[in-house]
Design a protein around this motif. Structure first.
Motif, PDB file in Angstrom:
ATOM      1  N   GLY A   1     -58.842   5.624   9.769  1.00 28.18           N
ATOM      2  CA  GLY A   1     -59.141   6.011  11.150  1.00 28.18           C
ATOM      3  C   GLY A   1     -59.983   7.259  11.255  1.00 28.18           C
ATOM      4  N   GLU A   2     -59.999   8.056  10.187  1.00 33.84           N
ATOM      5  CA  GLU A   2     -60.783   9.293  10.196  1.00 33.84           C
ATOM      6  C   GLU A   2     -62.221   9.071   9.761  1.00 33.84           C
ATOM      7  N   ARG A   3     -62.552   7.896   9.233  1.00 34.19           N
ATOM      8  CA  ARG A   3     -63.903   7.618   8.729  1.00 34.19           C
ATOM      9  C   ARG A   3     -64.776   7.029   9.833  1.00 34.19           C
ATOM     10  N   GLN A   4     -66.067   7.218   9.690  1.00 28.46           N
ATOM     11  CA  GLN A   4     -67.020   6.668  10.644  1.00 28.46           C
ATOM     12  C   GLN A   4     -67.236   5.180  10.366  1.00 28.46           C
ATOM     13  N   PRO A   5     -67.516   4.381  11.404  1.00 24.32           N
ATOM     14  CA  PRO A   5     -67.776   2.948  11.191  1.00 24.32           C
ATOM     15  C   PRO A   5     -68.922   2.731  10.205  1.00 24.32           C
ATOM     16  N   GLY A   6     -68.701   1.888   9.222  1.00 27.18           N
ATOM     17  CA  GLY A   6     -69.722   1.565   8.236  1.00 27.18           C
ATOM     18  C   GLY A   6     -69.887   2.589   7.137  1.00 27.18           C
ATOM     19  N   GLU A   7     -69.121   3.673   7.196  1.00 24.49           N
ATOM     20  CA  GLU A   7     -69.241   4.717   6.187  1.00 24.49           C
ATOM     21  C   GLU A   7     -68.705   4.225   4.852  1.00 24.49           C
ATOM     22  N   LEU A   8     -69.417   4.524   3.773  1.00 26.50           N
ATOM     23  CA  LEU A   8     -69.000   4.102   2.448  1.00 26.50           C
ATOM     24  C   LEU A   8     -67.773   4.891   1.990  1.00 26.50           C
TER      25      LEU A   8
ATOM     26  N   ARG B   1     -63.863  11.952  -1.344  1.00 26.21           N
ATOM     27  CA  ARG B   1     -63.063  12.750  -0.411  1.00 26.21           C
ATOM     28  C   ARG B   1     -62.039  11.883   0.327  1.00 26.21           C
ATOM     29  N   ASP B   2     -62.379  10.590   0.513  1.00 26.30           N
ATOM     30  CA  ASP B   2     -61.424   9.685   1.160  1.00 26.30           C
ATOM     31  C   ASP B   2     -60.214   9.464   0.266  1.00 26.30           C
ATOM     32  N   VAL B   3     -60.448   9.368  -1.034  1.00 27.39           N
ATOM     33  CA  VAL B   3     -59.342   9.210  -1.983  1.00 27.39           C
ATOM     34  C   VAL B   3     -58.446  10.449  -1.959  1.00 27.39           C
ATOM     35  N   MET B   4     -59.067  11.612  -1.952  1.00 26.79           N
ATOM     36  CA  MET B   4     -58.302  12.849  -1.944  1.00 26.79           C
ATOM     37  C   MET B   4     -57.500  12.989  -0.650  1.00 26.79           C
TER      38      MET B   4
ATOM     39  N   PHE C   1     -53.127   5.021   4.278  1.00 35.73           N
ATOM     40  CA  PHE C   1     -54.391   4.294   4.259  1.00 35.73           C
ATOM     41  C   PHE C   1     -54.930   4.116   5.675  1.00 35.73           C
ATOM     42  N   ASP C   2     -54.057   3.760   6.622  1.00 40.17           N
ATOM     43  CA  ASP C   2     -54.489   3.582   8.002  1.00 40.17           C
ATOM     44  C   ASP C   2     -55.017   4.891   8.588  1.00 40.17           C
ATOM     45  N   ALA C   3     -54.294   5.993   8.296  1.00 43.97           N
ATOM     46  CA  ALA C   3     -54.716   7.294   8.826  1.00 43.97           C
ATOM     47  C   ALA C   3     -56.066   7.702   8.243  1.00 43.97           C
TER      48      ALA C   3
ATOM     49  N   ARG D   1     -54.527  10.681  -0.897  1.00 44.85           N
ATOM     50  CA  ARG D   1     -53.454  11.254  -1.718  1.00 44.85           C
ATOM     51  C   ARG D   1     -52.668  12.295  -0.934  1.00 44.85           C
ATOM     52  N   ALA D   2     -53.383  13.144  -0.185  1.00 40.71           N
ATOM     53  CA  ALA D   2     -52.713  14.187   0.591  1.00 40.71           C
ATOM     54  C   ALA D   2     -51.787  13.576   1.645  1.00 40.71           C
ATOM     55  N   LEU D   3     -52.265  12.543   2.338  1.00 38.16           N
ATOM     56  CA  LEU D   3     -51.435  11.878   3.347  1.00 38.16           C
ATOM     57  C   LEU D   3     -50.232  11.195   2.704  1.00 38.16           C
ATOM     58  N   ARG D   4     -50.462  10.586   1.544  1.00 36.29           N
ATOM     59  CA  ARG D   4     -49.341   9.957   0.836  1.00 36.29           C
ATOM     60  C   ARG D   4     -48.301  10.986   0.438  1.00 36.29           C
TER      61      ARG D   4
END
Length: 380
Positions: A177-184, A188-191, A172-174, A194-197
Motif C-alpha cells: 500500500g505504500e508503493r506507487q502503482p506500477g513501481e518495481l 527498500r521494499d524488502v527492508m 506485505f499488504d502494508a 522486514r521492519a513491518l514483520r
C-alpha cells in the motif's frame, strides 16, 4: 551461536531455500541450518555417534535443540509445496520455540500458494508427519506422546503458524500500500517488509493481536502466561497457592504437569476445598486469576466462592467457567487496586460452597494465582 535458527523442510529445493532466506533476513544475519552444522543423530552423552536409550536426551538435549534455545529467533520457511507442516521436526521446533519464549517468524517462498498454506495450517496433523530418518521419527513421536501429546501439539503449532503467517500477510499488504502503482519491487521494499514483520511479531509477543488490540485469551496463550512466559507482554505477578486443606498429599497431591513443566496441586478425594495465595502488588489496577484445569476424571459437586481480602467477588460453577478438559485456563476472581505509596498484601481465596453432605472432589488442578496489570490509557 546463530542469531536466527532456520526451521525448514529438508524436502525443499536448496536454491529455493536460499532465495527465501535472502528476502527474509539481512545480509549480515548469522543463521543456523541444521544440515550444515552438526550431526543431528549424535545422541551419545559424550558427544560421539551412537545410540542412547534415554529418549529425553535423544530429543531435548540434542545439539540441534541446544542451538535453537540459544538463538534469538526462529524463522519457519514455507517452501513452494508447503511441506513444512508435514515435517515432524519442523513442528517440534516451532512448538519448542514458542514454549521457550523465542520469537517465531514465518516467511513463504515467493511462489508459495497462500491458499494451500491456509489449508495446511488448518488441517495440520503431526501424528502422520515425516522425518528424514524413520528411527529418529519413532524416538521423537515417543517423546511427544509422553509429554504434551499430538492433539495438543497439532492445535498449538497450527495456531502459532496461522498467527505468524497473518503477521507476514499484514506486513506485505502494508508495504504494498505504500508503493506507487506500477513501481518495481526494490530492496527498500524488502527492508520495509522486514521492519513491518518484526513489528507484528513483537506485538504478538506483547499479547496484542494484529490490529494492536489486546489478544483474546486462547487456551494456548493462557498456557504461555501460566508458564511465566510474558515475553515482553502484560506485566505479571505470580503467587503460590496453599492452605491447610492443601497440605494432605493423599487428597491434594502435587503432580508433575508436562505442559507447565512444574508441579501443580491435584484435588483427589477432598470434600471441602479451601485455598489461597498472598502477594504484594505495585501501584495500579490488577486483575486476579486462579490458574486451573479440569482433568478427564473431573467431579465437583458444588460451586466455589472467590474472594479478595475476605470479600466475596462471585460464586461460580467451575465446569461452566472452564469448558475445555485438560487445558489450563484462567478462573477470574476480580480486580484489585493498589494505591500510590501503599504496599498492602492482597489475599486471593477460593473455597467450595458448604453442603449438607459434600461429595469427594476429583480431577481439579490448581497451579498458581496470577495478577495481570491493567494499563490505564491516558489518551495521549
Amino acid at each position: 551461536w546463530a542469531s536466527t535458527f532456520v526451521s525448514h523442510s529438508w524436502a525443499e529445493n536448496f536454491g529455493n531455500l536460499v532465495d527465501t532466506l535472502d528476502l527474509a533476513l539481512g545480509e549480515q544475519e548469522i543463521v543456523y541450518l541444521s544440515g550444515f552444522c552438526l550431526n543431528l543423530h549424535a545422541a551419545a552423552p559424550d558427544g560421539s555417534d551412537g545410540g542412547c536409550v534415554d529418549v529425553a536426551f535423544e530429543v531435548g538435549q540434542r545439539p540441534v535443540m541446544r542451538a535453537l534455545r540459544a538463538s534469538c529467533q526462529v524463522l519457519a520457511v514455507l517452501d513452494i509445496d508447503c511441506t513444512l507442516p508435514t515435517r515432524l521436526w519442523c513442528g517440534f521446533e516451532v512448538m519448542t520455540a514458542k514454549l521457550e519464549e523465542i520469537p517465531v517468524m514465518v516467511w513463504p517462498h515467493s511462489k508459495t500458494d497462500l491458499h494451500k498454506v491456509k489449508e495446511q495450517f488448518d488441517g495440520i496433523n503431526l501424528t502422520t508427519a515425516l522425518a528424514s530418518d524413520e528411527e529418529d521419527a519413532v524416538l521423537l513421536r515417543k517423546h511427544i506422546q509422553s509429554t504434551c501429546g499430538f492433539p495438543w501439539m497439532n492445535s498449538y503449532v497450527g495456531e502459532t503458524l496461522r498467527r505468524h503467517m497473518g503477521v507476514f500477510c499484514r506486513a506485505f499488504d502494508a508495504m504494498s500500500g505504500e508503493r506507487q502503482p506500477g513501481e518495481l519491487f526494490q530492496k527498500r521494499d524488502v527492508m520495509r517488509m522486514r521492519a513491518l514483520r518484526n513489528q507484528g511479531t513483537a506485538s504478538l509477543a506483547r499479547g496484542l493481536d494484529l490490529s494492536g488490540a489486546p489478544m483474546r485469551v486462547t487456551k494456548h496463550r493462557e498456557e504461555e502466561l501460566l508458564r511465566g512466559a510474558a515475553g515482553g507482554g502484560p506485566r505479571l505477578e505470580f503467587a503460590t497457592v496453599g492452605g491447610p486443606l492443601c497440605e494432605h498429599p493423599a487428597y491434594v497431591p502435587e503432580v508433575w504437569d508436562a505442559i507447565l513443566r512444574r508441579r501443580v496441586l491435584r484435588v483427589h478425594g477432598l470434600c471441602l476445598l479451601s485455598c489461597h495465595a498472598e502477594m504484594i502488588l505495585g501501584e495500579g489496577l490488577w486483575r486476579l486469576f486462579f490458574s486451573v484445569k479440569r482433568g478427564a476424571d473431573y467431579a465437583f459437586d458444588t460451586q466455589v466462592i472467590l474472594r479478595i481480602n475476605g470479600k466475596e467477588q462471585s460464586r461460580v460453577t467451575i465446569e461452566q467457567q472452564i469448558e475445555m478438559v485438560d487445558v489450563w485456563m484462567p478462573l477470574f476472581v476480580g480486580e484489585f487496586r493498589q494505591e500510590r505509596g501503599c504496599y498492602k498484601e492482597v489475599e486471593v481465596q477460593m473455597e467450595s460452597v458448604a453442603a449438607t453432605k459434600p461429595e469427594p472432589k476429583f480431577g481439579f488442578y490448581i497451579d498458581r494465582v496470577r495478577a495481570e496489570f491493567v494499563p490505564v490509557w491516558d489518551g495521549n
